[in-house]
Design a protein around this motif. Structure first.
Motif, PDB file in Angstrom:
ATOM      1  N   LEU A 206     -10.497  26.964 -37.074  1.00 55.69           N
ATOM      2  CA  LEU A 206     -10.534  25.886 -38.055  1.00 55.69           C
ATOM      3  C   LEU A 206     -10.738  26.433 -39.465  1.00 55.69           C
ATOM      4  O   LEU A 206     -10.237  25.852 -40.433  1.00 55.69           O
ATOM      5  CB  LEU A 206     -11.623  24.882 -37.688  1.00 55.69           C
ATOM      6  N   LYS A 207     -11.441  27.539 -39.580  1.00 59.74           N
ATOM      7  CA  LYS A 207     -11.619  28.183 -40.899  1.00 59.74           C
ATOM      8  C   LYS A 207     -10.261  28.672 -41.413  1.00 59.74           C
ATOM      9  O   LYS A 207      -9.955  28.506 -42.606  1.00 59.74           O
ATOM     10  CB  LYS A 207     -12.593  29.365 -40.745  1.00 59.74           C
ATOM     11  N   GLU A 208      -9.467  29.265 -40.532  1.00 55.83           N
ATOM     12  CA  GLU A 208      -8.129  29.720 -40.912  1.00 55.83           C
ATOM     13  C   GLU A 208      -7.260  28.538 -41.348  1.00 55.83           C
ATOM     14  O   GLU A 208      -6.517  28.616 -42.334  1.00 55.83           O
ATOM     15  CB  GLU A 208      -7.480  30.435 -39.724  1.00 55.83           C
ATOM     16  N   LEU A 209      -7.370  27.428 -40.636  1.00 54.88           N
ATOM     17  CA  LEU A 209      -6.612  26.227 -40.978  1.00 54.88           C
ATOM     18  C   LEU A 209      -7.071  25.679 -42.332  1.00 54.88           C
ATOM     19  O   LEU A 209      -6.237  25.298 -43.170  1.00 54.88           O
ATOM     20  CB  LEU A 209      -6.797  25.172 -39.887  1.00 54.88           C
ATOM     21  N   ASP A 210      -8.376  25.655 -42.557  1.00 52.92           N
ATOM     22  CA  ASP A 210      -8.910  25.194 -43.838  1.00 52.92           C
ATOM     23  C   ASP A 210      -8.386  26.048 -44.993  1.00 52.92           C
ATOM     24  O   ASP A 210      -8.023  25.521 -46.054  1.00 52.92           O
ATOM     25  CB  ASP A 210     -10.438  25.236 -43.835  1.00 52.92           C
TER      26      ASP A 210
ATOM     27  N   ARG B  53       4.528  25.438 -41.206  1.00 53.49           N
ATOM     28  CA  ARG B  53       4.122  25.384 -39.797  1.00 53.49           C
ATOM     29  C   ARG B  53       3.121  26.500 -39.509  1.00 53.49           C
ATOM     30  O   ARG B  53       3.312  27.639 -39.931  1.00 53.49           O
ATOM     31  CB  ARG B  53       5.336  25.538 -38.888  1.00 53.49           C
ATOM     32  N   ILE B  54       2.053  26.151 -38.793  1.00 57.56           N
ATOM     33  CA  ILE B  54       1.072  27.144 -38.385  1.00 57.56           C
ATOM     34  C   ILE B  54       0.896  27.072 -36.873  1.00 57.56           C
ATOM     35  O   ILE B  54       0.894  25.980 -36.291  1.00 57.56           O
ATOM     36  CB  ILE B  54      -0.298  26.934 -39.097  1.00 57.56           C
ATOM     37  N   PHE B  55       0.769  28.228 -36.248  1.00 61.00           N
ATOM     38  CA  PHE B  55       0.492  28.319 -34.818  1.00 61.00           C
ATOM     39  C   PHE B  55      -0.993  28.619 -34.637  1.00 61.00           C
ATOM     40  O   PHE B  55      -1.521  29.540 -35.266  1.00 61.00           O
ATOM     41  CB  PHE B  55       1.337  29.421 -34.170  1.00 61.00           C
ATOM     42  N   VAL B  56      -1.650  27.830 -33.787  1.00 62.01           N
ATOM     43  CA  VAL B  56      -3.091  27.991 -33.597  1.00 62.01           C
ATOM     44  C   VAL B  56      -3.397  28.337 -32.143  1.00 62.01           C
ATOM     45  O   VAL B  56      -2.541  28.235 -31.261  1.00 62.01           O
ATOM     46  CB  VAL B  56      -3.852  26.713 -34.012  1.00 62.01           C
ATOM     47  N   SER B  57      -4.635  28.703 -31.886  1.00 62.34           N
ATOM     48  CA  SER B  57      -5.056  29.126 -30.552  1.00 62.34           C
ATOM     49  C   SER B  57      -4.914  28.013 -29.529  1.00 62.34           C
ATOM     50  O   SER B  57      -5.077  26.826 -29.844  1.00 62.34           O
ATOM     51  CB  SER B  57      -6.508  29.586 -30.592  1.00 62.34           C
TER      52      SER B  57
END
Length: 202
Positions: free
Chosen positions: A2-6, A118-122
């Motif tokens: 979530l920090k990376e997304l923020d 677009r972002i890929f997350v865990s």
């Protein structure tokens, strides 16, 4: 995660707000309420279509966008960005007129992804958790569950006001990537058929 997304959302906000401010001051800008103006009006109004395409050209040429889109350290690992092509814009407009209340849908709802990230997350993060976090941390951003027909994703929309075009952030989990690409491939096939038919009718 979530920090990376923020971090990504904060970077998008900085670029989007800067670029939107530049757009308002540009000679091509036209003050149109995109929430109250329907897609069907674009179809019958060259001024509106020219506005959409002018904005596309503006963000394609914008140095801030170029630096952001083509700089891995700014976008981050597992992130990509694109600007919608003119043909894809025209296809989406015609599709909304054919399949969505004859185009009586706000432009904001249809052309909400002229710029897309677009972002890929865990895998272990569930979409409900992502949505809850974004709604709490960024209440001004619109966040929706965009999952349908095998496509699984959370979409976040950046908007200055009703007179500004939106940017879209797609959040995909790694485990959903293959199914989502299949869904996009089907959309692409429909688009290619439309493009071929359009060329034949010219």
């Amino acid at each position: 995660m979530l920090k990376e997304l923020d971090d990504l959302i904060e970077r998008i906000l900085l670029v989007y707000e800067d670029v939107s401010g530049q757009w308002v001051k540009s000679e091509k800008y036209l003050r149109v309420n995109l929430k109250n103006t329907c897609v069907s009006e674009i179809y019958n109004n060259d001024v509106l279509l020219d506005l959409v395409l002018a904005y596309r050209g503006f963000i394609l040429r914008n140095e801030k966008v170029k630096k952001f889109a083509f700089s891995p350290e700014k976008l981050g690992k597992g992130v990509n960005m694109r600007v919608k092509t003119q043909n894809s814009i025209e296809y989406k407009i015609e599709s909304y007129i054919a399949h969505h209340a004859k185009g009586r849908v706000p432009i904001h709802k249809c052309l909400n992804d002229l710029a897309g990230i677009r972002i890929f997350v865990s895998d272990y993060v569930v979409h409900e958790e992502i949505q809850s976090h974004i709604k709490e941390s960024y209440p001004r951003l619109k966040c929706i569950d965009a999952s349908k027909n095998g496509y699984i994703a959370t979409h976040v929309y950046f908007k200055m006001d009703n007179f500004s075009f939106q940017w879209e952030l797609q959040i995909w989990r790694n485990e959903d990537k293959d199914n989502n690409l299949v869904s996009h491939k089907q959309y692409k096939q429909d688009y290619i058929k439309w493009e071929c038919n359009s060329k034949r009718s010219m």
